[in-house]
Design an enzyme around this catalytic site. Structure first.
Site, PDB file in Angstrom:
ATOM      1  N   GLU A 168       0.797  -1.231   0.000  1.00 32.57           N
ATOM      2  CA  GLU A 168       0.000   0.000   0.000  1.00 32.57           C
ATOM      3  C   GLU A 168       0.832   1.284   0.000  1.00 32.57           C
ATOM      4  O   GLU A 168       0.791   2.062   0.964  1.00 32.57           O
ATOM      5  CB  GLU A 168      -0.930   0.031   1.221  1.00 32.57           C
ATOM      6  CG  GLU A 168      -1.913  -1.108   1.266  1.00 32.57           C
ATOM      7  CD  GLU A 168      -2.843  -1.023   2.482  1.00 32.57           C
ATOM      8  OE1 GLU A 168      -2.708  -0.097   3.285  1.00 32.57           O
ATOM      9  OE2 GLU A 168      -3.700  -1.896   2.612  1.00 32.57           O
ATOM     10  N   GLU A 354      -5.826  -8.254   0.981  1.00 32.35           N
ATOM     11  CA  GLU A 354      -6.395  -7.875   2.283  1.00 32.35           C
ATOM     12  C   GLU A 354      -7.854  -7.514   2.074  1.00 32.35           C
ATOM     13  O   GLU A 354      -8.196  -6.773   1.136  1.00 32.35           O
ATOM     14  CB  GLU A 354      -5.730  -6.632   2.881  1.00 32.35           C
ATOM     15  CG  GLU A 354      -4.376  -6.854   3.465  1.00 32.35           C
ATOM     16  CD  GLU A 354      -3.805  -5.586   4.099  1.00 32.35           C
ATOM     17  OE1 GLU A 354      -4.576  -4.680   4.499  1.00 32.35           O
ATOM     18  OE2 GLU A 354      -2.569  -5.522   4.187  1.00 32.35           O
TER      19      GLU A 354
HETATM   20  O1  IFM Z   1      -3.963  -2.821   9.389  1.00 29.19           O
HETATM   21  C1  IFM Z   1      -3.912  -2.324   8.081  1.00 29.19           C
HETATM   22  C2  IFM Z   1      -2.789  -2.972   7.314  1.00 29.19           C
HETATM   23  O2  IFM Z   1      -1.573  -2.784   7.924  1.00 29.19           O
HETATM   24  C3  IFM Z   1      -2.707  -2.377   5.929  1.00 29.19           C
HETATM   25  N1  IFM Z   1      -3.988  -2.419   5.263  1.00 29.19           N
HETATM   26  C4  IFM Z   1      -5.148  -1.959   5.995  1.00 29.19           C
HETATM   27  C5  IFM Z   1      -5.207  -2.612   7.361  1.00 29.19           C
HETATM   28  C6  IFM Z   1      -6.448  -2.093   8.122  1.00 29.19           C
HETATM   29  O3  IFM Z   1      -6.379  -0.710   8.251  1.00 29.19           O
END
Ligand code: IFM
Length: 444
Positions: A168, A354
């Site tokens: 990200e 994710e």
């Molecule tokens: O916890 C984070 C993760 O580290 C990166 N993506 C989003 C998740 C939730 O905010």
């Protein structure tokens, strides 16, 4: 109906859970680890809710066997986790054998249980000694990151076939270098644009370094993505949504595909060009084996002259279901994003790296009745399946997260895990969602 889908409907598919090093490991100085920017930032005053830090977190550095045994018992066939750069490379730039040994043991444990490791090289815990040189805003970081990637490929290339270079970039660069709410806490447009360009250069050089060590490796990367919709059909709202999309969804993607920065949609982004040197736009290109998509919610935006630079504001739906962070549950957004990214001919494979739901549920008589999370996954999986059936090459889905963990500046209050962690005793409790996943994956 969302509730009727079964794992076998998805065919040969990667089912995993995801974590990241700083959020779960604790043990900030064990086995020679050097400080990361998050070790430093989380100890600064008023940076983290309730003055929390991840010095202990889930104590996963010591309890990893117990945690990964749960992962295996649930029935996942893949696990996404990140390597801690400051555990692996010492301040003198030399590899740390103890750090390498730690993650090798984790990989061996996974492979013995037929769980495929997906290893992220950078999930935000930059070594502080590199931040002291300027961090991502310092162009020299490109070589340091490529050297680190070469060490990773040598150390793990015999055990790991799937690497994810960055997690990200939009999030760690805007929150860390523009808004100052994440480590390293900088607030500077200049640093933000410099850091963004260097991160893309570093990403491609690291990917090439991994491949140079072993050409058969699958090298991917992960972006955060938020489905965005204009609040109305007016030209101004549509353009506002396009600006949002340019910075949130394509700024860290299109240059890598060879399409340049998406400045036509959001001319302000041209400011990055002052950091682009001759040959750079060729260097940021890389043909990734897969693109990881991390997504949680959606945004509806309306044009607003009152907001500088962005000139949009977000419109909230007061009646929509939301997680405890106020993020709207909008499963259709996953479908729209998968279709959007699949439309790029340069993208061959997508993986949802994710997706998950945060709540504040605690155990009652040992049980965590997190039906909001079960419902969230059911609905998002139904949308993923719909996209897959329409030909989107989506090959996997990783739940965020295996364990409750340190949610960065929000601290420990939001809980994303399938497994509840009692941070005082270290005890783990399977939530109802973990049982749901076991049934979904194994029928048990
Ligand atoms: O916890 C984070 C993760 O580290 C990166 N993506 C989003 C998740 C939730 O905010």
């Amino acid at each position: 109906m969302a509730t009727e889908i079964q794992a076998k409907d998805f065919g040969d598919f990667l089912w995993g859970a995801a974590t990241s090093a700083y959020q779960i490991e604790g043990s900030p100085a064990a086995d020679g680890k050097v400080p990361s920017i998050w070790d430093v930032f989380s100890h600064r005053r008023r940076k983290i809710a309730r003055h929390e830090n991840a010095d202990i977190a889930c104590d996963h550095y010591r309890r990893w066997r117990e945690d990964l045994a749960i992962l295996a018992e649930i029935g996942f066939n893949a696990y996404r986790f990140s390597l801690s750069w400051p555990r692996l490379i010492l301040a003198n730039g030399r590899p740390n054998p103890k750090g390498i040994e730690h993650y090798r043991k984790i990989c061996e444990f996974l492979l013995e249980r037929n769980i495929r490791p997906f290893v992220t090289l950078y999930h935000w815990d930059l070594p502080q000694w590199l931040e002291d040189k300027g961090g991502w805003a310092y162009r020299g970081i490109v070589d340091y990151f490529a050297d680190y990637a070469a060490v990773v490929a040598k150390a793990f290339g015999d055990l790991v076939n799937d690497f994810i270079v960055l997690n990200e970039p939009m999030v760690f660069l805007t929150l860390g270098y523009l808004l100052g709410v994440h480590a390293p806490g900088r607030r500077s447009l200049r640093k933000f644009f410099a850091a963004s360009h260097h991160a893309l250069l570093a990403q491609a050089e690291a990917a090439r370094a991994l491949k140079a060590e072993k050409s058969s490796l699958r090298v991917g990367t992960t972006i955060s993505a938020t489905a965005v919709y204009p609040a109305s059909g007016s030209k101004r709202d549509v353009q506002a949504a396009e600006r949002f999309d340019a910075i949130y969804n394509t700024f860290y993607l299109e240059p890598v595909l060879g399409r340049g920065y998406p400045t036509a949609k959001f001319p302000f982004l041209r400011r990055i060009e002052r950091f682009v040197q001759a040959g750079d736009m060729e260097r940021v290109r890389f043909d990734f084996s897969f693109w990881g998509i991390n997504t949680y919610t959606r945004q509806v935006v309306r044009a607003s002259r009152l907001v500088p630079i962005a000139r949009w504001r977000q419109v909230k739906n007061p009646t929509a279901a939301k997680n405890c962070l106020g993020w709207e549950v909008f499963p259709r957004g996953l479908y729209d994003l998968l279709k959007k990214y699949a439309a790029y001919p340069e993208i061959r494979e997508l993986i949802v790296t994710e997706n998950g739901y945060a709540d504040e549920m605690t155990p009652v008589a040992g049980r965590v009745v997190d039906h909001g999370r079960i419902h969230y996954h059911q609905q998002y999986l139904a949308e993923l399946l719909r996209a897959q059936r329409e030909g989107v090459p989506v090959k996997g889905y990783f739940v965020w997260s295996l364990l409750d963990n340190f949610e960065w500046a929000e601290g420990f209050r939001p809980r994303f895990g399938l497994v509840y962690v009692d941070y005082l005793t270290g005890r783990r409790f399977w939530k109802d969602s973990a049982f749901w996943w076991r049934k979904f994956l194994t029928g048990q």
